[in-house]
Design a protein around this motif. Sequence first.
Motif, PDB file in Angstrom:
ATOM      1  N   UNK A   1       0.842  -1.189   0.000  1.00 20.17           N
ATOM      2  CA  UNK A   1       0.000   0.000   0.000  1.00 20.17           C
ATOM      3  C   UNK A   1       0.887   1.252   0.000  1.00 20.17           C
ATOM      4  N   UNK A   2       0.453   2.320  -0.637  1.00 17.35           N
ATOM      5  CA  UNK A   2       1.238   3.561  -0.576  1.00 17.35           C
ATOM      6  C   UNK A   2       1.238   4.120   0.840  1.00 17.35           C
ATOM      7  N   UNK A   3       2.333   4.741   1.226  1.00 17.24           N
ATOM      8  CA  UNK A   3       2.491   5.223   2.598  1.00 17.24           C
ATOM      9  C   UNK A   3       3.212   6.560   2.580  1.00 17.24           C
ATOM     10  N   UNK A   4       2.598   7.566   3.200  1.00 16.36           N
ATOM     11  CA  UNK A   4       3.217   8.885   3.332  1.00 16.36           C
ATOM     12  C   UNK A   4       2.687   9.540   4.591  1.00 16.36           C
ATOM     13  N   UNK A   5       3.572   9.866   5.512  1.00 18.30           N
ATOM     14  CA  UNK A   5       3.159  10.436   6.795  1.00 18.30           C
ATOM     15  C   UNK A   5       3.925  11.729   7.062  1.00 18.30           C
ATOM     16  N   UNK A   6       3.363  12.532   7.959  1.00 21.77           N
ATOM     17  CA  UNK A   6       4.019  13.734   8.477  1.00 21.77           C
ATOM     18  C   UNK A   6       3.385  14.039   9.824  1.00 21.77           C
ATOM     19  N   UNK A   7       3.886  15.038  10.520  1.00 18.82           N
ATOM     20  CA  UNK A   7       3.281  15.403  11.805  1.00 18.82           C
ATOM     21  C   UNK A   7       3.097  16.912  11.884  1.00 18.82           C
ATOM     22  N   UNK A   8       2.198  17.310  12.775  1.00 25.32           N
ATOM     23  CA  UNK A   8       1.985  18.719  13.100  1.00 25.32           C
ATOM     24  C   UNK A   8       2.328  18.927  14.564  1.00 25.32           C
ATOM     25  N   UNK A   9       3.067  20.000  14.846  1.00 23.28           N
ATOM     26  CA  UNK A   9       3.382  20.383  16.221  1.00 23.28           C
ATOM     27  C   UNK A   9       2.361  21.424  16.656  1.00 23.28           C
ATOM     28  N   UNK A  10       1.540  21.079  17.663  1.00 24.64           N
ATOM     29  CA  UNK A  10       0.449  21.942  18.103  1.00 24.64           C
ATOM     30  C   UNK A  10       0.817  22.584  19.432  1.00 24.64           C
ATOM     31  N   UNK A  11       0.655  23.907  19.498  1.00 29.03           N
ATOM     32  CA  UNK A  11       0.982  24.664  20.695  1.00 29.03           C
ATOM     33  C   UNK A  11       1.740  25.920  20.335  1.00 29.03           C
ATOM     34  N   UNK A  12       1.946  26.804  21.315  1.00 28.64           N
ATOM     35  CA  UNK A  12       2.623  28.074  21.087  1.00 28.64           C
ATOM     36  C   UNK A  12       4.131  27.872  21.050  1.00 28.64           C
ATOM     37  N   UNK A  13       4.779  28.573  20.122  1.00 28.01           N
ATOM     38  CA  UNK A  13       6.237  28.555  20.035  1.00 28.01           C
ATOM     39  C   UNK A  13       6.853  29.794  20.670  1.00 28.01           C
TER      40      UNK A  13
END
Length: 732
Positions: A385-397
């Motif tokens: 199966x095709x696979x592509x992931x990423x992430x989001x960093x949630x919160x104040x910097x």
Amino acid sequence: MVLLIWVILIIAPFSAIPFHIVGGELSYICQGTAPNGNKLYQVRLTIYRDCNSLNGAPFDNPAIIGIYNNTTFVQRLALPLQSTFLLPYSAPSPCAPPPPNTCIEHTSYVTTVSLPPVPGGYTIVYQRCCRNSTIINLVNPDFNGATYMATIPSMDTACNSSPAFPNHPPLILCRNMGFNYPHHAIDPDGDSLFYTLCNAYHGGGRDNIPGGPTSPQPDPPLPPPYPIVTYAPGYSGANPMMGNPSMTINPFTGLLSVNPSVNGIHVVTVCAQEWRNGVLLGVHRRDYQFTVYGCDLSKFATIRPQNLIPQTYCAGLTIPFVSYSNNAISYYWKFNDPGKAPADTANVQNPVYTFSDTGVYNVMLVIDAGNGCKDTAYETYEVRYPLQVYFEAQGSLCLPNTSLQFKLKGTPLSPQAKINWFFGSAASLSFFQGNSPPTIVFNNPGPHLVKVEVEDFGCKSEYSNFVQFYAPPSFSAAGSAQSVCLGEGVQFFNQSVAETPLICLWNFGDGVTSTLCNPTHFYQKPGFYIPTLKVYTAVGCIDSSEITLPPIEVYPSPQSVLDAKPLKASIFFPEITFKNQSHNTTNTQSNLYISDGTVIQNFTQQYKHSFADTGRYTAVLESVNEFGCEAYDSVTVWIYPEITIFIPNAFTPNGDGINDNFEVSVTGMVSYEISIFNRWGDIIFQSNNPKKSWDGRHQNLPVPAGVYQYVIRAIDYLGVLHVRRGNIYLIL
């Protein structure tokens, strides 16, 4: 009956030009350091030639190699011919007999050279002409020679060894038959190699001047840079062979792949970039002629390899298959799919098959041409199966906060997916396995590299990014002035401070805006204006502000218009009339300044001025209004000299103070010369100064009374030569 169509190489006879170059490669291996500190390199030149070409020249004996430092000639090598070998024939199919009249010879010339490390390194080069006239991807191929070269890095104190290609190229390729060839090189130093298809170099020529730069065998070969051969339309170094698909090379493994679609001889050049610690040491090259024949084979089973269609890796369960087989009248595919057996077969040439599950499958194809020459082919296909992931960093910097929540995004995963998070040693949790890590707290602002690795059904995907915390921005702005005269610019300053880029939008209060952070603005009308600045950050610590600056008053500027008539006048009539033609609605004072030192205060209407000398003069009108705003205008006038030459005809140098000197008066001259002669033609006085007169003496002694001749040559300011001749009467 087995039908084979072969392209036979036929060369038109030309006694002076050798048609034989097939390919070549030049490499070197470090042999250590000589007692004098030089580096010892074993240089190897490998040459391939067509041993069936008519009128083809033999291998060079000796082969002439040149060594250059940039374009400076360093050394000439003459390498004797050693043994020669025939390139063995390897059939592309068990059903294919060897082609007729195909013969390739190869030999290697080897020597050792001693070279000191120098800035710019060295270029080792061999050049030979000409190539076969039947090459189809070059224009006028028999006018194109070859250049084989290698480079030694600048200041090679480490004594580098170049890569070298260990495998001989194939003798033939068959049209419409998929072809994979391991065109990798070996680097003795273990340097990283990156492969590309690149341009072939031209060298030598058809001139019959032995050893000349455009002769068949230049002696010595020429220095770099080297010209590229002329490719035929549709071809290039990166696309040297037509195919379906076209020729490609794996940049990391050197696997050369093509399904050739056009018969003929093709020049193909492979470059191996040599990298060490992120630094490119050089580019190693092999230039070779690949011959494609129209092999109408009775039986040749071939399945398109999956590496020619990499988009099918991890592309889902449905995969298209293509048979590259030739002349088959029946096809039998077996996909070896346990989930669908025995229905995991197909009987068409190019089936599209949907597997029951992911996995690795050994696909089989059996073809039959009906003449008893059967063939079977196997190819391994991976179904994922095709696979592509990423992430989001949630919160104040924005500091002092240093905590974030990480959310995995992208392709939906199965429950069996392996998910590994890496947050680094500065995080409250350096490693986590699973979909949703807890809130991560970092102990410093960073930057921190965060990475996630995912594997699901054998397909892998990873994603990494940096997170960093920033001090909150501080916002302020200013203008260079709160009052200006019309026509003067106001410099605006964004004095905000942030650790990430600031985005600015100025509104100057007159309907004009700017996205520059430090713009200069010129107001077009007098009045009061209130400028504002919107400034914000879009990344990092995100914040914004709208700043209103104090009002700016723009004063009207006065008008300054000066007229002068006439603009040029004779020194005999040097009067110029200056007029103030300004029209101002505010209380304005005007002053006139003339470059001869004249100053007229409160100059309101007109002033007549007489100049005392010739020349060009500038008059400036200064206007200053009640707000202190200034305006200027200027004109330039010319007082030109009249062109005159006055020559007396007699003088009495008797010391009575009356007419004691012969004096010539000139005006309007830029050069002047006078010569006075006695009756024998001797010069008794000469000068180029019109203000210097003759006192009737020669060599400090008085001359006798009598008649003397003069010649005057003078050039006026218009460049016109004036010559005057005449007599002078000296009376005592």
